[in-house]
Design a protein around this motif. Structure first.
Motif, mmCIF file in Angstrom:
data_model
loop_
_atom_site.group_PDB
_atom_site.id
_atom_site.type_symbol
_atom_site.label_atom_id
_atom_site.label_comp_id
_atom_site.label_asym_id
_atom_site.label_seq_id
_atom_site.Cartn_x
_atom_site.Cartn_y
_atom_site.Cartn_z
ATOM 1 N N SER A 169 2.481 5.500 -20.875
ATOM 2 C CA SER A 169 3.180 6.786 -20.942
ATOM 3 C C SER A 169 3.895 6.956 -22.278
ATOM 4 O O SER A 169 3.844 8.027 -22.899
ATOM 5 C CB SER A 169 4.189 6.911 -19.793
ATOM 6 O OG SER A 169 3.536 7.078 -18.555
ATOM 7 N N PRO B 136 -4.564 6.981 -19.321
ATOM 8 C CA PRO B 136 -4.201 7.581 -18.027
ATOM 9 C C PRO B 136 -5.218 7.345 -16.928
ATOM 10 O O PRO B 136 -4.867 7.387 -15.751
ATOM 11 C CB PRO B 136 -4.082 9.075 -18.351
ATOM 12 C CG PRO B 136 -3.726 9.112 -19.787
ATOM 13 C CD PRO B 136 -4.480 7.975 -20.411
ATOM 14 N N GLU C 104 1.514 14.988 -19.391
ATOM 15 C CA GLU C 104 0.508 14.001 -18.985
ATOM 16 C C GLU C 104 1.134 12.623 -18.827
ATOM 17 O O GLU C 104 0.806 11.871 -17.900
ATOM 18 C CB GLU C 104 -0.627 13.958 -20.003
ATOM 19 C CG GLU C 104 -1.686 12.915 -19.747
ATOM 20 C CD GLU C 104 -2.428 13.110 -18.431
ATOM 21 O OE1 GLU C 104 -3.144 12.177 -18.010
ATOM 22 O OE2 GLU C 104 -2.310 14.191 -17.812
ATOM 23 N N PHE D 130 1.122 10.395 -15.244
ATOM 24 C CA PHE D 130 0.708 8.997 -15.113
ATOM 25 C C PHE D 130 1.864 8.141 -14.608
ATOM 26 O O PHE D 130 1.697 7.321 -13.699
ATOM 27 C CB PHE D 130 0.211 8.469 -16.456
ATOM 28 C CG PHE D 130 -0.155 7.009 -16.433
ATOM 29 C CD1 PHE D 130 -1.370 6.601 -15.915
ATOM 30 C CD2 PHE D 130 0.717 6.050 -16.927
ATOM 31 C CE1 PHE D 130 -1.711 5.251 -15.877
ATOM 32 C CE2 PHE D 130 0.394 4.704 -16.896
ATOM 33 C CZ PHE D 130 -0.827 4.305 -16.362
ATOM 34 N N ALA E 243 -5.310 12.562 -24.402
ATOM 35 C CA ALA E 243 -4.315 12.701 -23.339
ATOM 36 C C ALA E 243 -3.015 13.301 -23.869
ATOM 37 O O ALA E 243 -2.298 13.996 -23.139
ATOM 38 C CB ALA E 243 -4.028 11.340 -22.691
#
Length: 298
Positions: free
Chosen positions: A131, A270, A150, A154, A52
């Motif tokens: 995160s 995520p 990303e 999220f 991610a």
């Protein structure tokens, strides 16, 4: 606010030594002379988080059950998260190891550290923690552009979901995290936070342990209106069958026995956003059946 001296020291770490640094979930600062090029991820969740962060192409080692994304299945396995093949791991020459604070064998990770292999410990316990972990991994891998994007995706998705359910009717919920022994989660667990976010009332939320062992009798006494469970596989609803034998329980009587694929809800990645949306939808079904006053179909 950081002191001027601390800011200067941070600047030295980044510029004079050309290092990239991040603080892990044990509070230790890990600095690399250059962004990591060969990463070992020692849990399925860690593997997902590295991918991610945009550093998937740099992963050279994973552990058993690291099955997402599909590309991770082709990476060399170095044992399980509870028992590592250190010889094989070292032979792959990682320049960064992503460890699991409470899940990996501490003696083995300490051995890696003694050999000078940097170990970055992670264990997200909140939505923001997911995160933040992605961002810190992206920093260490030099993939900030994709990783930070990303992390924000999220972060914003979970905020939108929380706003949508902030006034939802409460639903008493039991979440089954394991079968034998029977186990659940409390309100401090990340899954417990999903229950709260969706407007659920975790019937075991006040228990002291993050993942407490319970009994069938305690579930019956709590009389949840909805039961959600994962299972031994992504499509295995077998864990819910035991509760069908108790028609006196509200969840069974109202047909509120729901399956949620475990990798969507039990890994701090995520994909928790997708799992949370599904979780919230199941509780919405329970609310609809409550209003209708009759059981329906899952």
């Amino acid at each position: 606010m950081r002191t001027f001296a601390a800011m200067v020291l941070a600047g030295l770490c980044q510029s004079v030594f050309g290092a990239v640094c991040a603080t892990d979930d044990r509070g230790d600062q890990v600095c690399l002379e250059q962004p990591a090029q060969r990463i070992a991820a020692l849990s399925p969740g860690a593997t997902e988080l590295v991918y991610a962060s945009g550093a998937g192409e740099k992963v050279v080692a994973v552990v058993a059950y690291s099955d997402y994304p599909p590309a991770a299945r082709k990476v060399a396995s170095v044992g399980s998260h509870t028992r590592l093949d250190l010889e094989r791991l070292i032979a792959l020459q990682p320049d960064l190891v992503i460890g699991w604070v409470t899940g990996n064998p501490q003696a083995q990770l300490a051995a890696l550290d003694d050999m000078g292999i940097p170990v970055f410990y992670i264990e997200p316990r909140s939505f923001e923690g997911v995160s933040s972990t992605i961002e810190r991994l992206a920093t260490l891998a030099g993939t900030e552009a994709s990783g930070f994007a990303e992390a924000d995706r999220f972060r914003e998705g979970m905020k939108e979901l929380a706003a949508a359910y902030q006034n939802a009717e409460p639903v008493p919920v039991f979440y089954q995290v394991w079968d034998e022994p029977l186990m659940t989660v409390n309100d401090e667990h990340l899954i417990g936070k999903v229950i709260t976010l969706c407007g659920g009332n975790n019937v075991f939320g006040n228990l002291e342990r993050l993942v407490p062992r319970i009994s069938d009798e305690s579930v019956l006494a709590a009389n949840p209106e909805a039961i959600l469970a994962g299972g031994m596989g992504e499509e295995n609803r077998q864990w819910l069958e035991r509760w069908a034998a108790f028609p006196q329980m509200a969840a069974t009587r109202k047909d509120n026995l729901y399956f949620v694929p475990p990798s969507l809800i039990q890994r701090p990645t995520p994909r928790l956003l997708e799992g949370s949306r599904l979780f919230c939808e199941k509780l919405d079904q329970a609310r609809s059946r409550r209003r209708a006053g009759e059981p329906g179909k899952p």
